[in-house]
Design a protein around this motif. Structure first.
Motif, PDB file in Angstrom:
ATOM      1  N   UNK A  25      45.797  47.158  42.852  1.00  0.00           N
ATOM      2  CA  UNK A  25      44.417  46.672  42.964  1.00  0.00           C
ATOM      3  C   UNK A  25      44.326  45.534  43.979  1.00  0.00           C
ATOM      4  N   UNK A  26      43.102  45.109  44.235  1.00  0.00           N
ATOM      5  CA  UNK A  26      42.890  43.950  45.093  1.00  0.00           C
ATOM      6  C   UNK A  26      43.393  42.704  44.355  1.00  0.00           C
ATOM      7  N   UNK A  27      44.116  41.866  45.065  1.00  0.00           N
ATOM      8  CA  UNK A  27      44.699  40.674  44.450  1.00  0.00           C
ATOM      9  C   UNK A  27      43.616  39.796  43.826  1.00  0.00           C
ATOM     10  N   UNK A  28      43.867  39.395  42.575  1.00  0.00           N
ATOM     11  CA  UNK A  28      42.913  38.520  41.894  1.00  0.00           C
ATOM     12  C   UNK A  28      41.879  39.242  41.066  1.00  0.00           C
ATOM     13  N   UNK A  29      41.801  40.554  41.205  1.00  0.00           N
ATOM     14  CA  UNK A  29      40.835  41.318  40.404  1.00  0.00           C
ATOM     15  C   UNK A  29      41.348  41.470  38.980  1.00  0.00           C
ATOM     16  N   UNK A  30      40.480  41.096  38.032  1.00  0.00           N
ATOM     17  CA  UNK A  30      40.919  41.108  36.636  1.00  0.00           C
ATOM     18  C   UNK A  30      40.712  42.465  35.973  1.00  0.00           C
ATOM     19  N   UNK A  45      35.663  58.848  33.125  1.00  0.00           N
ATOM     20  CA  UNK A  45      36.385  57.629  32.769  1.00  0.00           C
ATOM     21  C   UNK A  45      37.644  57.960  31.971  1.00  0.00           C
ATOM     22  N   UNK A  46      38.748  57.318  32.301  1.00  0.00           N
ATOM     23  CA  UNK A  46      40.001  57.511  31.567  1.00  0.00           C
ATOM     24  C   UNK A  46      40.403  56.265  30.794  1.00  0.00           C
ATOM     25  N   UNK A  47      40.595  55.144  31.496  1.00  0.00           N
ATOM     26  CA  UNK A  47      41.114  53.939  30.867  1.00  0.00           C
ATOM     27  C   UNK A  47      40.682  52.713  31.671  1.00  0.00           C
ATOM     28  N   UNK A  48      40.597  51.571  30.968  1.00  0.00           N
ATOM     29  CA  UNK A  48      40.091  50.339  31.568  1.00  0.00           C
ATOM     30  C   UNK A  48      40.952  49.172  31.111  1.00  0.00           C
ATOM     31  N   UNK A  49      41.379  48.350  32.051  1.00  0.00           N
ATOM     32  CA  UNK A  49      42.135  47.139  31.762  1.00  0.00           C
ATOM     33  C   UNK A  49      41.291  45.938  32.160  1.00  0.00           C
ATOM     34  N   UNK A  50      41.264  44.916  31.305  1.00  0.00           N
ATOM     35  CA  UNK A  50      40.550  43.689  31.626  1.00  0.00           C
ATOM     36  C   UNK A  50      41.436  42.519  31.242  1.00  0.00           C
ATOM     37  N   UNK A  51      41.942  41.845  32.266  1.00  0.00           N
ATOM     38  CA  UNK A  51      42.775  40.679  32.042  1.00  0.00           C
ATOM     39  C   UNK A  51      43.926  40.991  31.110  1.00  0.00           C
ATOM     40  N   UNK A  52      44.119  40.121  30.117  1.00  0.00           N
ATOM     41  CA  UNK A  52      45.205  40.308  29.168  1.00  0.00           C
ATOM     42  C   UNK A  52      44.744  40.984  27.880  1.00  0.00           C
ATOM     43  N   UNK A  94      39.198  48.578  41.141  1.00  0.00           N
ATOM     44  CA  UNK A  94      39.343  47.241  40.566  1.00  0.00           C
ATOM     45  C   UNK A  94      38.090  46.438  40.864  1.00  0.00           C
ATOM     46  N   UNK A  95      37.828  45.452  40.019  1.00  0.00           N
ATOM     47  CA  UNK A  95      36.711  44.550  40.263  1.00  0.00           C
ATOM     48  C   UNK A  95      37.122  43.150  39.843  1.00  0.00           C
ATOM     49  N   UNK A  96      36.444  42.161  40.455  1.00  0.00           N
ATOM     50  CA  UNK A  96      36.800  40.773  40.194  1.00  0.00           C
ATOM     51  C   UNK A  96      36.637  40.445  38.709  1.00  0.00           C
ATOM     52  N   UNK A  97      35.482  40.824  38.181  1.00  0.00           N
ATOM     53  CA  UNK A  97      35.207  40.703  36.758  1.00  0.00           C
ATOM     54  C   UNK A  97      34.586  42.003  36.280  1.00  0.00           C
ATOM     55  N   UNK A 100      30.990  43.035  37.987  1.00  0.00           N
ATOM     56  CA  UNK A 100      30.843  42.957  39.447  1.00  0.00           C
ATOM     57  C   UNK A 100      31.204  44.302  40.067  1.00  0.00           C
ATOM     58  N   UNK A 101      30.950  44.432  41.356  1.00  0.00           N
ATOM     59  CA  UNK A 101      31.161  45.710  42.022  1.00  0.00           C
ATOM     60  C   UNK A 101      32.619  46.158  41.935  1.00  0.00           C
ATOM     61  N   UNK A 102      32.780  47.460  41.842  1.00  0.00           N
ATOM     62  CA  UNK A 102      34.114  48.046  41.776  1.00  0.00           C
ATOM     63  C   UNK A 102      34.510  48.562  43.155  1.00  0.00           C
ATOM     64  N   UNK A 103      35.771  48.332  43.500  1.00  0.00           N
ATOM     65  CA  UNK A 103      36.325  48.822  44.766  1.00  0.00           C
ATOM     66  C   UNK A 103      37.308  49.937  44.432  1.00  0.00           C
TER      67      UNK A 103
END
Lengths: 113, 115
Positions: A25-30, A45-52, A94-97, A100-103
Motif C-alpha cells: 500500500x501507499x506508505x502511511x495509509x492505515x 469486497x473480500x477483506x478490510x484492514x484498519x490500523x491494528x 489503500x486509504x489514509x483513513x 478518505x479516498x481509496x487508491x
C-alpha cells in the motif's frame, strides 16, 4: 511509494494449487482493502484492514481464502486449493483513513486452469 | 438487505452533451459517497467524495449531488469528450456487521461518448 503496488500482475495456476498475492500500500495509509472483480462484473469486497484493529473478513467467500497484513504495510491474500471460479482480477486498495479516498493497485489477474 | 444500484449498465451519449449517471442505495445511511472511474484492465481511480451534509460538489467538468432523502447521488459530466468513455462506479461505506464500515461499490455504468 508512488502508489499501490500489486504482484504478480498475472498468475496462471493449476486447479488445486495454492496462490499468494501481494499488495504494497501507499506508505502511511492505515486502511487496506482487497476486492475481487470477475470479468465484466463489479467489485466484490473480500477483506478490510484498519490500523491494528481485527480485520473485517466478512466478504471472504470461503475458508480457502485468507489474508494478512503486517502492521500498516504489506498485505498478502492467500487462496488455497484454487478452483476455476477463483479466476478473476484481485484488486488491492489503500486509504489514509477509513473515510478518505481509496487508491487502487493495477490488480493481479488470476487464471486457474 | 443493503443494495447499491447504478441506473444502467451502459450509457451512450453524443460528444459535447452532458452525461448523467445515477446511483441509488437502500438500507444504508452513509456519511459520504464516492465516485470512481475505471478503464479496461486498470484499477478504479478516485474522482469525487461528497459528504451527507453537502448537497453538491464540483471538480472541473464533473458535478456530484447527494440527496439523502431520496437516497440517491447523481454524477454529471458536462461537455463530454470521447476520453470520458469509461466505467463509472459509486461507492459508499457499508456496515458489515463485523464492527466496521467497508467501502462497497455499485456495479458501475459504462459510459461511451460518441464523436
Amino acid at each position: 511509494g508512488a502508489g499501490v503496488s500489486q504482484s504478480p500482475s498475472n498468475k496462471v495456476t493449476e486447479k488445486g494449487k495454492d496462490v499468494e498475492l501481494r499488495c504494497d500500500p501507499i506508505s502511511g495509509h492505515t486502511a487496506l482493502y482487497w476486492y475481487r472483480q470477475r470479468l465484466g462484473q463489479g467489485l466484490e469486497f473480500l477483506i478490510y484492514f484498519q490500523g491494528n484493529s481485527a480485520p473485517d473478513k466478512s466478504g471472504l467467500p470461503s475458508d480457502r481464502f485468507s489474508a494478512e497484513r503486517t502492521g500498516e504495510s504489506v498485505s498478502t491474500l492467500t487462496i488455497q486449493r484454487t478452483q476455476q471460479e477463483d479466476s478473476a482480477v484481485y484488486l488491492c486498495a489503500s486509504s489514509l483513513y477509513t473515510n478518505t479516498e481509496a487508491f487502487f493497485g493495477q490488480g493481479t489477474r488470476l487464471t486457474v486452469v | 438487505s443493503q443494495k447499491i444500484e447504478q441506473n444502467s449498465e451502459a450509457l451512450n451519449i453524443q460528444e459535447g452533451k452532458t452525461a448523467t449517471l445515477t446511483c441509488n442505495y437502500t438500507n444504508y445511511s452513509p456519511a459520504y459517497l464516492q465516485w470512481y472511474r475505471q478503464d479496461p484492465g486498470r484499477g478504479p481511480v478516485f474522482l469525487l467524495l461528497i459528504r451527507e451534509n453537502e448537497k453538491e460538489k464540483r471538480k472541473e467538468r464533473l458535478k456530484v449531488t447527494f440527496d439523502t432523502t431520496l437516497k440517491q447521488s447523481l454524477f454529471h459530466i458536462t461537455a463530454s469528450q470521447p476520453a470520458d468513455s469509461a466505467t463509472y462506479l459509486c461507492a459508499l461505506p457499508a456496515y458489515s456487521g463485523a464492527g466496521s464500515y467497508q467501502l462497497t461499490f455499485g456495479k458501475g455504468t459504462k459510459l461511451s461518448v460518441i464523436p
